[in-house]
Design an enzyme around this catalytic site. Sequence first.
Site, PDB file in Angstrom:
ATOM      1  N   HIS A 193      38.950  35.695  42.756  1.00  0.00           N
ATOM      2  CA  HIS A 193      38.857  37.122  42.459  1.00  0.00           C
ATOM      3  C   HIS A 193      37.620  37.473  41.657  1.00  0.00           C
ATOM      4  CE1 HIS A 193      43.031  36.928  43.879  1.00  0.00           C
ATOM      5  NE2 HIS A 193      42.623  38.023  44.476  1.00  0.00           N
ATOM      6  N   ARG A 300      42.517  47.441  45.142  1.00  0.00           N
ATOM      7  CA  ARG A 300      43.308  46.395  44.468  1.00  0.00           C
ATOM      8  C   ARG A 300      43.775  46.950  43.118  1.00  0.00           C
ATOM      9  NH1 ARG A 300      39.252  42.736  47.115  1.00  0.00           N
ATOM     10  NH2 ARG A 300      40.413  41.076  48.123  1.00  0.00           N
ATOM     11  N   ARG A 336      46.935  49.536  47.435  1.00  0.00           N
ATOM     12  CA  ARG A 336      47.850  48.402  47.535  1.00  0.00           C
ATOM     13  C   ARG A 336      48.609  48.301  46.209  1.00  0.00           C
ATOM     14  NH1 ARG A 336      45.533  42.394  48.045  1.00  0.00           N
ATOM     15  NH2 ARG A 336      44.967  42.745  45.878  1.00  0.00           N
ATOM     16  N   GLU A 435      49.493  38.404  55.228  1.00  0.00           N
ATOM     17  CA  GLU A 435      48.712  37.338  54.579  1.00  0.00           C
ATOM     18  C   GLU A 435      49.540  36.082  54.339  1.00  0.00           C
ATOM     19  OE1 GLU A 435      47.150  38.877  50.876  1.00  0.00           O
ATOM     20  OE2 GLU A 435      48.973  39.961  50.418  1.00  0.00           O
ATOM     21  N   ASN A 458      42.102  36.067  53.131  1.00  0.00           N
ATOM     22  CA  ASN A 458      41.894  35.172  51.984  1.00  0.00           C
ATOM     23  C   ASN A 458      43.156  34.363  51.738  1.00  0.00           C
ATOM     24  OD1 ASN A 458      39.546  36.608  51.760  1.00  0.00           O
ATOM     25  ND2 ASN A 458      40.238  37.887  50.072  1.00  0.00           N
ATOM     26  N   ASP A 459      44.280  35.068  51.730  1.00  0.00           N
ATOM     27  CA  ASP A 459      45.542  34.367  51.518  1.00  0.00           C
ATOM     28  C   ASP A 459      46.058  33.744  52.803  1.00  0.00           C
ATOM     29  OD1 ASP A 459      46.171  34.477  48.761  1.00  0.00           O
ATOM     30  OD2 ASP A 459      46.382  36.639  48.960  1.00  0.00           O
ATOM     31  N   ARG A 469      42.859  28.588  47.588  1.00  0.00           N
ATOM     32  CA  ARG A 469      41.591  29.313  47.741  1.00  0.00           C
ATOM     33  C   ARG A 469      40.672  29.187  46.535  1.00  0.00           C
ATOM     34  NH1 ARG A 469      43.722  35.599  47.777  1.00  0.00           N
ATOM     35  NH2 ARG A 469      41.681  36.224  47.028  1.00  0.00           N
ATOM     36  N   CYS A 506      41.234  42.902  55.814  1.00  0.00           N
ATOM     37  CA  CYS A 506      40.545  43.199  54.552  1.00  0.00           C
ATOM     38  C   CYS A 506      40.209  41.955  53.740  1.00  0.00           C
ATOM     39  CB  CYS A 506      41.357  44.184  53.723  1.00  0.00           C
ATOM     40  SG  CYS A 506      42.991  43.573  53.290  1.00  0.00           S
TER      41      CYS A 506
HETATM   42  C1  PEP Z   1      43.507  38.727  51.093  1.00  0.00           C
HETATM   43  O1  PEP Z   1      44.353  37.914  50.705  1.00  0.00           O
HETATM   44  O2  PEP Z   1      42.774  38.542  52.083  1.00  0.00           O
HETATM   45  C2  PEP Z   1      43.303  39.989  50.348  1.00  0.00           C
HETATM   46  C3  PEP Z   1      42.495  40.919  50.794  1.00  0.00           C
HETATM   47  O3  PEP Z   1      43.949  40.124  49.159  1.00  0.00           O
HETATM   48  P1  PEP Z   1      43.457  39.422  47.785  1.00  0.00           P
HETATM   49  O4  PEP Z   1      42.113  38.818  48.021  1.00  0.00           O
HETATM   50  O5  PEP Z   1      43.431  40.499  46.752  1.00  0.00           O
HETATM   51  O6  PEP Z   1      44.524  38.405  47.554  1.00  0.00           O
HETATM   52 MG    MG Z   2      45.820  38.528  49.267  1.00  0.00          MG
END
Ligand code: PEP
Ligand code: MG
Length: 593
Positions: A193, A300, A336, A435, A458-459, A469, A506
């Site tokens: 993050h 976020r 979100r 995700e 990402n998740d 990650r 996203c």
């Molecule tokens: C993701 O997981 O791809 C996402 C956009 O959410 P975050 O990166 O905030 O977990």
């Molecule tokens: Mg996520």
Amino acid sequence: MREIRIEGIGVSPGIVIGEVRLHARRRLMVRPRPLQEEQIPGELARFEQAIEKSRKGILKLSQMVRRRLGSDSANIFEAHLLMLEDPMLTGRAREIISQDHMNADFALLSAMSEVQQAFRDVKDDFFLQRLVDLEDVGRRLIESIQSGGEDRGGSHSGPHILIAEDLSPSEAACLDTKSVIGLVTEKGSQTSHTAILCRSVGVPAVVGVPNALEQIKEGEVCILDGNQGLVLVDPDSSTMLEYSARRRVIAGFQRDLDRIRGERACTLDGHEVELSANIELPGELQHLELSGANGIGLFRSEYLFLAADTMPGEETQFREYRRAARAVHPRRLIVRTFDLGGDKQPGGMKFPHEANPFLGWRAIRVSLDRPAMFRTQLRAILRASVEGNVQLMFPMISGVAELRRALTELDKVKAELDAEGVAWNRELKTGIMIEVPSAVLVADQLATMVDFFSIGTNDLTQYTLAVDRNNHTVAHLYQGLHPAVLRGIRMTVEAARRAGIWVGLCGELASDPAALMVLLGLGLDELSLSPVLVPEIKLLVRSLRMEDCRTFTQRVLAMSDADEIHAACDEALRAQFGDLPLWRPGAPRGDNR
Ligand code: PEP
Ligand code: MG
């Protein structure tokens, strides 16, 4: 000259040259030192001077946070200022200096321990949360006493490249981007993050630089190349020249991007994809217009909490959502709900110690377990929904029952507002993030319950491949273009199509130029990404043909090896855009630029 080249992962684009400041969390060393009677007045004066310097430092920080995040987020510093005057803390420390004849830093540490114990004894959440503030203020004061009255908040104010072991999301949220022109961390990854935040606020960053704090010295001049993931310490004159030329090429490319900023993201054969922005902090809204993004695909919201370290109330949240909704109106704002837990644990909330926080109490699970917090947020979003094109999205939904519970809470809050005569938009659209692999597998069922999907790669990548990650030891295994992830995206898109809802993506994959042809070919309706990268992706979309993307995607989906897919995507990118100075997330050295 002793130029050193250090490699890391480029996570936020841009090239900066500047002096280095080390962000080392020093371990506090406080030793008791008995004083002679005649030393007491001097020690008391030293203590008062340190308090005054700390006060100025806190005020400065507070003003900076107020400018970037608004006054509610800065309120926390009011509490810090009050602590400086608290008789239990500084009053008691004065007593220890003058009556027990002890040195100022030791006196303060002793007073701090007494207050900490008193807070713990009360066993009240409010006081437990204040422990974090107490620690922060106490630490600041002790550092100030030991450095002869210097405050850490004010000492690093000139433009500099910050070198740190790692920054927590809260620390990253409070980065003073006027003075921090670049960031280098020893830990971190492409989708941590902190990396995401650096991209959002346009601070070039290189993470995963081993022993950066030992290899780079305070005050040294560095070139930070966020595009290639390089840090050049004490660069020699030929490197300086090379980088001046590089910066000129990038500046030329930026001018090309400026020209298409206001255009639509349409392929050469007329297919439009929506490009929206991911934002973390309300302060980023000011850059949105410049990015040419078509609204906000992911707000976020948990950063409102992380930046202030205290839970934002309904009014604070309402004002922030309304501000964002108005800023992008008539384009949409997708809020979100809090994605807390994992690495996002604000000091103002208690989290259990978990062996695997990313598999634990996170996101919608936290919200469902804290109904008061969840309802407060839903109320704020619903109230803001009449102020623009606001839509709502739940993170980390893993199945139908969980989604049903979240939607039931939403219905209750709608009914509550109706009973109070408070307006909300009856057309409000609700979506979920896809995700978690289980959500992919039941995407057909979930699709009948919501208005849209947004795929969080990402998740989805970390959970599909079982690769943390944020763990750079296994960073090479974290492959967003892995066939399993691509199949997950395809299944989600197909489920959405059958149910007649739209589907976006996203995760950070949306900003990878090498992934673009595949994502378009898979038929995503929207890509949501860091605003700074929107122009670049838009330029590429406008130079591609959807027909080619589909053919290419068919070819790639038939491959079984992630490395083969990566190679094919890199090859296609080079063939199409090899001459452009594109940013590649975490690009291996020498790649493309
Ligand atoms: C993701 O997981 O791809 C996402 C956009 O959410 P975050 O990166 O905030 O977990
Ligand atoms: Mg996520």
